[in-house]
Design an enzyme around this catalytic site. Structure first.
Site, short mmCIF file in Angstrom:
data_model
loop_
_atom_site.label_atom_id
_atom_site.label_comp_id
_atom_site.label_asym_id
_atom_site.label_seq_id
_atom_site.Cartn_x
_atom_site.Cartn_y
_atom_site.Cartn_z
N TRP A 205 1.05 -1.26 -0.33
CA TRP A 205 0.37 -0.10 0.47
C TRP A 205 0.46 1.41 0.27
CZ3 TRP A 205 -5.00 0.05 -1.54
CH2 TRP A 205 -5.24 -1.56 -1.29
N GLN A 206 2.56 1.29 0.85
CA GLN A 206 2.98 2.56 0.01
C GLN A 206 3.09 2.60 -0.97
OE1 GLN A 206 5.98 1.23 3.49
NE2 GLN A 206 3.96 2.02 5.34
N ASN B 128 0.80 3.12 -5.41
CA ASN B 128 0.32 4.48 -5.13
C ASN B 128 1.05 5.61 -5.45
OD1 ASN B 128 -1.46 6.38 -6.43
ND2 ASN B 128 -3.46 4.99 -6.71
N ILE B 129 2.27 5.92 -5.62
CA ILE B 129 3.16 6.58 -4.89
C ILE B 129 1.99 8.18 -4.68
CG2 ILE B 129 4.72 7.71 -4.90
CD1 ILE B 129 4.69 5.80 -3.83
N VAL C 210 -1.05 9.12 -3.49
CA VAL C 210 -1.70 8.35 -2.37
C VAL C 210 -0.86 8.58 -1.56
CG1 VAL C 210 -4.11 7.63 -2.13
CG2 VAL C 210 -3.17 7.55 -4.54
N HIS C 211 0.24 7.88 -1.27
CA HIS C 211 0.80 7.12 -0.06
C HIS C 211 1.61 9.47 0.30
CE1 HIS C 211 3.76 5.88 2.31
NE2 HIS C 211 4.35 6.37 2.27
N HIS D 242 -13.43 4.55 -0.92
CA HIS D 242 -13.44 3.41 -1.82
C HIS D 242 -14.83 2.86 -2.60
CE1 HIS D 242 -8.50 2.16 -1.94
NE2 HIS D 242 -9.23 1.69 -3.08
#
Length: 509
Positions: free
Chosen positions: A397-398, A401-402, A404-405, A438
């Protein structure tokens, strides 16, 4: 004068003539080139020594071996013939140190291609060609006289202008910080509720158009929130510098960036051009001075454009040809609540859904975002990292999608830590926010609320704890891949099933 010897004088002259002739020959060019080092009289002694060494080596090579050397060589040959084993591990043992499985990877790729080719032929023989681009276009043009999705996208400019106007008033002191905060809160609340209300209440908005509109507004919401925070930090910094009698508000002097553009200082960034550059830039985190590339590479730009066009057609074709027939054939088991057949159909849907998810990832995060970045000369192209090597759920998750992270880390996670919240509570809050968006992006366009996306996202917390504590290395990576294949994409499939059952169940019967 002594006696003169004619014979001795003649011999002396002959020796001198010989030496002179030798020196002259050594200095003459050979085949039109200058004499080499060995051809020069200066290095004649070196060449002579080299020749002597070569003669000595040739003598050594032809020297016959002694009897003891022959016996030793025979003993070595016999020992080599008699002994053919040594202490070593099998290659597939973890302690062998062997890690070159390229052939196995190629075999997996070949088997994957062959198995999917069989499924493709079976699909064609059973259903025929189902790809219809006109049908996809009609999803966006369902009501060509109103086009509510396109109108909603155009209306989003109102929220952009309100955010820019508010920041300008705050920079001039016309609005207090409290008034500016309230205006921003109202603006953000309307950005989430207004398009959702239109999608829910206007029947002509299709699920595809609704998802596109809500995705656009969600991205804009995150961008404007970052815009508000960064300008607030600039005002705080300018206040500190004013107390210290600093010359500049947000930077010491006008500087030049790598691309040759002048560096902007607050409040010089509060312009229409700067705002819309940030709106279209492939990032969610605002800065006064983004890193810029020196020029636009046309070859790179056209390559990304061709990838965008190809992969969007491939995504549409695979959805029509592969996904929809399986979904339609799954309605009956869902209505009859046949658990075994439901499980079989849902597992059949997991593979094409995962393939479409991978294609979408490449189309959006590599082709589309690089195309936009190249067009805007946006320098930071790290939109993703090696999430496919993730050995923990947290690492995935990190890194997948950089943008959003970075936003979550900069504007949500770290502010919670600074306010005294623990890491566990802050991480849970980040997952809760992600679960909300989501669910927002799936339930509202489909006009039904099942909370599958929200539940699947929140389930990542205990799953991440389990993988982090009990699984390591390849086992952790396999667990991450399993979660991608039957996890959250599986929840999206549940929505699609429920949507078809609710809206087209009677037609199928």
């Amino acid at each position: 004068m002594g006696d003169w010897d004619p014979a001795g004088a003649a011999a002396t002259r002959r020796r001198r003539a010989t030496l002179t002739a030798g020196r002259t020959a050594s200095l003459q060019p050979v085949n039109g080139r200058a004499p080499t080092a060995c051809e020069s009289s200066v290095t004649a002694n070196v060449c002579a020594n080299d020749g002597q060494r070569r003669r000595d080596r040739s003598v050594e090579t032809v020297r016959p071996k002694t009897r003891s050397e022959k016996k030793k060589q025979r003993r070595n040959d016999l020992a080599e013939r008699m002994s053919c084993h040594k202490t070593q591990e099998s290659l597939l043992t973890s302690t062998s140190g062997f890690n070159n499985y390229r052939g196995v990877l190629n075999w997996c790729v070949v088997m994957l291609v062959l198995s999917n080719a069989r499924l493709f032929l079976e699909n064609l023989l059973k259903y025929g060609v189902l790809v219809d681009p006109v049908q996809v276009i009609s999803l966006f043009l369902n009501d060509p006289y109103s086009w509510p999705a396109a109108c909603l996208v155009i209306v989003s400019n109102v929220f952009i202008v309100v955010a820019l106007y508010t920041e300008r008033q705050l920079s001039k002191g016309s609005f207090s910080e409290l008034v500016g905060f309230l205006v921003h809160c109202i603006n953000f609340a309307l950005m989430l509720t207004f398009p959702a209300a239109v999608v829910l209440l206007v029947p002509s908005v299709t699920p595809v158009g609704g998802a596109f509109v809500l995705g656009t507004y969600t991205i804009l919401f995150l961008k404007l929130y970052s815009y508000k925070d960064v300008n607030l930090w600039c005002r705080e910094l300018s206040t500190v510098k004013a107390k210290k009698l600093a010359r500049s508000l947000s930077c010491p002097s006008v500087q030049t960036l790598n691309g040759g553009d002048s560096k902007v200082c607050y409040p010089g960034n509060l312009t229409i051009r700067d705002m819309y550059y940030f709106v279209f830039a492939p990032t969610l985190c605002y800065e006064l001075n983004f890193p810029r590339s020196p020029k636009i590479r046309m070859h790179f730009l056209l390559r990304r454009l061709s990838e965008m066009l190809f992969f969007i057609q491939l995504l549409v074709g695979l959805t029509q040809q592969w996904m929809i027939p399986i979904i339609q054939s799954s309605m009956k088991p869902l209505e009859d609540m046949d658990l075994s057949r439901m499980t079989e159909r849902l597992l059949r849907l997991a593979v094409p859904n995962h393939l479409l998810w991978l294609l979408f990832f490449y189309w959006f995060f590599h082709s589309s975002m690089n195309f936009t970045a190249e067009l805007l000369r946006f320098g930071d192209r790290q939109f993703y990292k090696d999430w496919w090597n993730s050995e923990t759920v947290t690492y995935f998750w990190q890194n997948w999608n950089i943008p959003v992270h970075k936003w979550c880390l900069r504007h949500f996670y770290k502010p919670l830590l600074r306010r005294g919240f623990s890491k566990i509570i802050s991480q849970s809050a980040v997952f809760f926010l992600s679960a909300f968006f989501h669910e927002y992006l799936v339930s509202v366009p489909l006009r039904m609320f099942r909370l599958w996306a929200f539940t699947g996202m929140m389930a990542q917390l205990p799953f991440a704890w389990f993988v982090g504590y009990f699984l390591r290395g390849n086992y952790g990576n396999a667990a991450v891949w399993m979660s991608l294949i039957i996890g959250q994409p599986f929840a999206v499939l549940m929505y699609v099933h429920d949507y078809y059952v609710l809206n087209y169940g009677e037609e199928a019967q």
